[in-house]
Design a protein around this motif. Structure first.
Motif, PDB file in Angstrom:
ATOM      1  N   TYR A 313     -10.384  -9.687   6.225  1.00  0.00           N
ATOM      2  CA  TYR A 313     -10.004  -9.042   7.481  1.00  0.00           C
ATOM      3  C   TYR A 313     -10.186  -7.519   7.493  1.00  0.00           C
ATOM      4  N   GLY A 314     -10.462  -6.942   6.339  1.00  0.00           N
ATOM      5  CA  GLY A 314     -10.578  -5.492   6.260  1.00  0.00           C
ATOM      6  C   GLY A 314      -9.300  -4.843   5.753  1.00  0.00           C
ATOM      7  N   SER A 315      -9.427  -3.633   5.266  1.00  0.00           N
ATOM      8  CA  SER A 315      -8.292  -2.950   4.641  1.00  0.00           C
ATOM      9  C   SER A 315      -7.160  -2.675   5.623  1.00  0.00           C
ATOM     10  N   GLU A 316      -7.461  -2.510   6.912  1.00  0.00           N
ATOM     11  CA  GLU A 316      -6.415  -2.196   7.885  1.00  0.00           C
ATOM     12  C   GLU A 316      -5.535  -3.398   8.209  1.00  0.00           C
ATOM     13  N   SER A 317      -5.831  -4.544   7.603  1.00  0.00           N
ATOM     14  CA  SER A 317      -4.997  -5.727   7.813  1.00  0.00           C
ATOM     15  C   SER A 317      -3.816  -5.772   6.848  1.00  0.00           C
ATOM     16  N   LEU A 318      -3.725  -4.787   5.944  1.00  0.00           N
ATOM     17  CA  LEU A 318      -2.660  -4.752   4.945  1.00  0.00           C
ATOM     18  C   LEU A 318      -1.740  -3.560   5.195  1.00  0.00           C
ATOM     19  N   ALA A 319      -0.507  -3.683   4.715  1.00  0.00           N
ATOM     20  CA  ALA A 319       0.458  -2.589   4.858  1.00  0.00           C
ATOM     21  C   ALA A 319       1.498  -2.678   3.751  1.00  0.00           C
ATOM     22  N   GLY A 320       2.178  -1.547   3.501  1.00  0.00           N
ATOM     23  CA  GLY A 320       3.233  -1.515   2.486  1.00  0.00           C
ATOM     24  C   GLY A 320       4.375  -0.614   2.923  1.00  0.00           C
ATOM     25  N   PHE A 321       5.602  -1.062   2.692  1.00  0.00           N
ATOM     26  CA  PHE A 321       6.791  -0.262   2.995  1.00  0.00           C
ATOM     27  C   PHE A 321       7.434   0.177   1.692  1.00  0.00           C
ATOM     28  N   ALA A 322       7.778   1.459   1.593  1.00  0.00           N
ATOM     29  CA  ALA A 322       8.456   1.993   0.409  1.00  0.00           C
ATOM     30  C   ALA A 322       9.966   1.906   0.591  1.00  0.00           C
ATOM     31  N   CYS A 323      10.686   1.977  -0.523  1.00  0.00           N
ATOM     32  CA  CYS A 323      12.141   1.863  -0.530  1.00  0.00           C
ATOM     33  C   CYS A 323      12.778   3.250  -0.591  1.00  0.00           C
ATOM     34  N   THR A 344      -5.793   1.544   2.645  1.00  0.00           N
ATOM     35  CA  THR A 344      -5.289   1.820   3.985  1.00  0.00           C
ATOM     36  C   THR A 344      -4.195   2.854   3.891  1.00  0.00           C
ATOM     37  N   ASN A 345      -3.891   3.474   5.018  1.00  0.00           N
ATOM     38  CA  ASN A 345      -2.750   4.385   5.107  1.00  0.00           C
ATOM     39  C   ASN A 345      -1.601   3.767   5.895  1.00  0.00           C
ATOM     40  N   ASN A 346      -1.603   2.442   5.969  1.00  0.00           N
ATOM     41  CA  ASN A 346      -0.494   1.721   6.594  1.00  0.00           C
ATOM     42  C   ASN A 346       0.682   1.670   5.616  1.00  0.00           C
ATOM     43  N   GLU A 599       5.311   0.079  14.092  1.00  0.00           N
ATOM     44  CA  GLU A 599       4.106  -0.439  14.737  1.00  0.00           C
ATOM     45  C   GLU A 599       3.520  -1.621  13.977  1.00  0.00           C
ATOM     46  N   VAL A 600       3.895  -1.758  12.717  1.00  0.00           N
ATOM     47  CA  VAL A 600       3.366  -2.849  11.897  1.00  0.00           C
ATOM     48  C   VAL A 600       3.831  -4.204  12.426  1.00  0.00           C
ATOM     49  N   GLU A 606       0.416  -9.582  16.786  1.00  0.00           N
ATOM     50  CA  GLU A 606      -0.914  -9.592  17.430  1.00  0.00           C
ATOM     51  C   GLU A 606      -2.006 -10.091  16.497  1.00  0.00           C
ATOM     52  N   GLY A 607      -1.699 -10.300  15.231  1.00  0.00           N
ATOM     53  CA  GLY A 607      -2.673 -10.795  14.275  1.00  0.00           C
ATOM     54  C   GLY A 607      -3.486  -9.712  13.598  1.00  0.00           C
ATOM     55  N   LYS A 608      -3.108  -8.437  13.789  1.00  0.00           N
ATOM     56  CA  LYS A 608      -3.867  -7.345  13.180  1.00  0.00           C
ATOM     57  C   LYS A 608      -3.432  -7.078  11.739  1.00  0.00           C
ATOM     58  N   ILE A 609      -2.162  -7.264  11.442  1.00  0.00           N
ATOM     59  CA  ILE A 609      -1.656  -7.121  10.074  1.00  0.00           C
ATOM     60  C   ILE A 609      -1.475  -8.518   9.493  1.00  0.00           C
ATOM     61  N   LYS A 610      -2.117  -8.745   8.349  1.00  0.00           N
ATOM     62  CA  LYS A 610      -2.089 -10.077   7.735  1.00  0.00           C
ATOM     63  C   LYS A 610      -1.254 -10.120   6.461  1.00  0.00           C
TER      64      LYS A 610
END
Length: 899
Positions: A313-323, A344-346, A599-600, A606-610
């Motif tokens: 799906y591409g790198s923009e489909s991933l995200a990470g949250f810090a603690c 990604t910068n997500n 926004e994540v 919407e199916g943009k973040i997998k």
């Protein structure tokens, strides 16, 4: 200055110095028992008696001021006999049971008896053979009057450290006695169970019940930083046989020997909780149950699945949250993993739902999104405090204690808050504004300041820009108009503006009541506008001071867990910055700004973040519109949670990785005043939990990025090498100091206590032209009550930590909603009734607390409790700049509920 001689040594000290402190300056020890610096100096124990030439009798060193030419002797036969006699008199009233006493080994009375060779008393012993009369209904504290020596240190600690006055002296026949508020009616007392009194007690009379678990010689002490709010209190973890059994305050720069009930009693039970996750878990897709896995199995699956999703799906489909509760070093490695491996910068942190408006707003107006002045500076010697949308007695209790003491010393207090909070009772002025009207209030204040000729024209001319445009805007915010918008009296607004503007030292202190709005960033910039208009920035006792929420939410932002910023707020859009990190990390980086955490979730639906990696956060409980968050998590193809417990969010994960708590690792936290302080390992627990930095490094290597294994200290060295504001910070240096406030630009730099001295970080301070805009959702016929949310003293956020301490749950264990008496009467609701609270997003059942704390048409709920979590109701409407949700205003209806 005063010249005197002590034990033949000459010294010069300031006038009004006590003999005791003059002796301390010469490193001459004078014994004390009732004395405690800044707490008690009544001189009742007479242990500090000294000889002064020309004086007819001995004098108490603790409260006798020096005079020019004094000649003092701290030791002599007469003095020793006097001290021995006092000890014998005290022992006559003190029940001796040293071997079974919880303070055995650390009792100051018995230590002094040993020093002066006193082991018996010739006087009749009042309490000999008596069993102690224990007052111990409080879950944390107990008092034994037969061990009390009436030194009144507990009274002084409650009054002068906590500013609470819950412990007082009363007459008991011929003598004074201590009225300890720990009996059956303790919940109705003023006591906050902070334990500062127990820490002050020199004997076993008033103790923390934790003392029964150990004797001092069985333990070791580990200095560390509290894991709750961002005050950054310093304390020792008391460790016995690899178990944390107690906490002891340290004289840190932000707490000065104070602790609150959470810090003292709620900061270690969770570490040893039987509910801790101890092994990696993988969800069985067929059964939906979690199954224990090896670390290799779990890490291989996580790495391969994220790389598979990236390829598909591409790198923009991933995200990470810090603690934001974890150390800086953990957060740095998490954002590095997301940027180098997910490409990604997500990446974001929970500041997005609390104080991202502070980061964005202050960065735009001043150039740096952080608190401008130290806690001590804005509470110790100031003329006026303006407290806006902040309830520090509950959310930042040790700051609240210091504000209470400031008011006791004569500081004037302006409280701007929709509720009758504790500090509003001590305030000179309480502006009980309608929720969501902060910008209108601030503009009204500035209108009055200009009209009264109180603006600092020279400061405005030389250090700011944009004033004329703001002047035009605030011209229309007359007291009459603001009175109508904010539901406050015109004369009180005028008086508040004059009081703040005329004060020489006057800080603005604010919190989530300003930020958690759809106009939160404008609210923050309005605070900045007010301070600039009267020249109260870059000066002692002034500034704009957001009290950050969690212990390291400041650090999470500092470390680059933001979609548009590298560590130290170095902008992703800056080509030179991007190239610097690419070179340092040996990796081509994604130049596109990422999604904010808020926004994540819609992007997931919407199916943009997998794929999503959540480190130590529980958005199912903490984020607004819980149904929306759950739907987002269920929409993901792959969710990984790294946490201590099986949180509500973890239940939706595909893989759970067990990390370790603050007490099991080395690192640093950055408190609300930008002070970087050490976190130190105290215990090692059974299980397969791992350092979170090691988890991230293992994953990075599995995902194809060569990341050497680094200790926490080595990670901080890497941070310093890439982050100008942290350039002079290292573990080695922090271990020799009381913490360092960034910016610290070199190894020789002392740190920066006060920001913007002489020049703003951005050059000229910018007056942001803010206009009042109504909240996104206001009451109507269907949902006629406006609801706010907030914290209570005894818990923190999801109770993941505080909920594991039974005493805290006994004091405060279930949800409630505050209602106005008129609204309750119209609905037929009485105090203590069950009610159903509904919004457009959900409904909950909770308990009504009926009072005048909130205005008619308004209500308030805490968000800590699962039996009625306010976030099923709250609105996910976002601030334009910081993408922060509008927790503080949503429309609800309340109905009686019969089970």
């Amino acid at each position: 200055m005063v010249n005197l001689v002590i034990n033949g040594k000459s010294i010069q000290v300031e006038e009004n110095t006590t003999i005791l402190n003059a002796a301390k300056a010469l490193k001459i020890k004078i014994p004390t028992l009732c004395y405690l610096e800044g707490v008690n100096d009544i001189g009742s124990c007479r242990m500090c008696m000294v000889e002064v030439e020309g004086y007819p009798s001995l004098v108490a060193a603790c409260n006798t001021k020096v005079r020019e030419g004094m000649v003092i002797f701290t030791e002599s036969d007469e003095i020793s006999k006097s001290r021995q006699m006092m000890l014998k008199l005290i022992l006559a009233k003190h029940r001796i049971h040293c071997f079974s006493c919880e303070k055995n080994g650390s009792c100051e009375l018995i230590n002094l008896c040993r020093d002066y060779g006193v082991d018996t008393t010739p006087f009749e012993e009042e309490n000999k053979g008596k069993e102690g009369v224990i007052i111990d209904s409080n879950p944390f504290l107990q008092y034994d009057e037969t061990l009390c020596i009436h030194c009144q240190r507990c009274v002084g600690a409650c009054a002068n450290r906590a500013g609470r006055y819950a412990i007082v002296t009363v007459r008991n026949g011929r003598e004074n006695a201590i009225a300890a508020p720990f009996g059956k009616d303790w919940k109705e007392s003023l006591c906050e169970s902070c334990g500062n009194c127990a820490n002050a007690c020199p004997t076993g009379a008033l103790i923390s019940k934790n003392r029964s678990k150990y004797r001092i010689w069985q333990t070791k002490k580990v200095l560390t930083t509290c894991p709750h709010c961002a005050t950054g209190c310093q304390y020792y973890l008391i460790v016995k046989d690899n178990e944390i059994v107690d906490v002891e305050p340290f004289d840190g720069p932000s707490n000065h020997n104070r602790l609150c009930v959470k810090g003292r009693f709620g900061s270690f039970d969770f570490v040893h909780s039987s509910e801790r996750l101890k092994y990696p878990l993988i969800k069985n897709k067929e059964t939906g149950e979690f199954e224990r896995a090896s670390w290799d199995e779990a890490l291989d699956l996580v790495a391969s699945k994220f790389m598979e999703l990236k390829k598909k799906y591409g790198s923009e489909s991933l995200a990470g949250f810090a603690c934001s509760r974890s150390p800086n070093e953990d957060i740095y490695m998490l954002q590095k993993m997301v940027r180098t491996c997910f490409e990604t910068n997500n990446v974001d942190n929970c500041a997005r739902v609390c104080h991202s408006a502070s980061v964005a707003g202050l960065a735009m107006t001043l150039g740096s999104g952080a608190m401008t002045n130290p806690i001590y500076d804005i509470t110790n010697d100031v003329d006026c405090i303006m407290l806006v949308g902040s309830n520090p007695e509950e959310a930042h209790p040790v700051v609240g204690m210091q504000i209470r003491k400031a008011v006791d010393r004569g500081t004037r207090l302006i409280v701007v808050d929709p509720r009758d909070i504790g500090l509003s009772k001590k305030a000179d002025i309480h502006l009980k504004i309608k929720p969501g009207t902060n910008v209108a209030f601030a503009n009204g204040m500035m209108h009055v300041i200009i009209k009264e000729g109180l603006a600092d024209e020279e400061f405005i001319k030389t250090r700011t820009e944009g004033f004329e445009k703001l002047r035009e805007i605030v011209e229309e915010y007359t007291p009459q108009k603001v009175s109508q918008i904010c539901h406050i009296k015109e004369d009180m607004l005028i008086e508040a503006a004059k009081m703040y503007a005329k004060a020489k030292k006057a800080p603005i202190i604010y919190c989530l009541g300003v930020t958690e709005h759809s106009t939160g960033t404008e609210g923050v910039m309005s605070m900045s506008n007010m301070a600039m208009m009267v020249g109260k920035l870059g000066k002692e006792g002034c500034g704009v001071n957001p009290l950050r929420g969690q212990n390291n939410v400041q650090g999470a932002c500092d470390m680059g867990a933001l979609p548009g910023d590298f560590p130290g707020y170095q902008k992703l859009k800056n080509k030179e910055v991007l190239e610097k990190f690419e070179k340092a990390w040996n990796k081509k980086l994604n130049p596109n700004e990422g999604l904010h955490a808020t926004e994540v979730f819609p992007a997931s639906i919407e199916g943009k973040i997998k794929g999503l990696f959540i480190f130590g956060e529980d958005p199912v409980v903490t984020d607004p519109d819980t149904n929306h968050v759950i739907k987002a998590l269920e929409s993901l193809e792959f969710l990984v949670v790294d946490d201590l417990f099986m949180t509500e969010t973890a239940k939706y994960a595909d893989v759970i990785l067990p990390g370790v708590s603050y007490a099991e690792k080395e690192g640093t936290f950055s408190n609300t005043e930008r002070r970087v302080q050490r976190v130190r390992k105290a215990v090692t627990l059974e299980g397969e939990m791992r350092l979170d930095t090691d988890i991230f490094i293992d994953l990075m290597n599995r995902m194809g990025y060569e990341q050497p294994y680094l200790t926490s200290a080595e990670i901080m060295d890497e941070i310093a090498s890439l982050t100008p504001s942290f350039a002079g910070i290292s573990h080695e240096r922090l271990d020799k100091t009381e913490g360092i406030q960034w910016p610290c630009t070199s190894k020789e730099h002392p740190g920066t206590p006060i920001m913007h001295v002489g020049k703003f970080t951005r050059g000229l301070g910018w007056f942001y032209p803010a206009k009042y805009v109504e909240s996104s959702e206001l009451p109507d016929e269907d949902y006629p009550i406006l609801m706010m949310t907030g914290r209570v003293l005894y818990h923190y956020n999801t109770r993941a930590m505080t909920g594991k301490t039974p005493g805290l749950m006994e004091i405060s264990g279930s949800s409630f909603i505050e209602m106005n008496t008129q609204d309750a009467a119209e609905l037929g609701v009485k105090d203590g009734d069950k009610v159903k609270v509904s919004s457009r997003r959900g409904e909950i059942i909770t308990t009504a607390r009926v009072s005048e704390k909130v205005s008619k048409g308004e209500s308030w709920m805490p968000f800590h409790f699962p039996d009625g979590n306010a976030n099923w109701l709250t609105n996910a409407a976002l601030d334009e700049y910081a993408k922060i949700p509008e927790y503080k205003v949503c429309a609800v209806k309340i109905n009686s509920y019969k089970e």
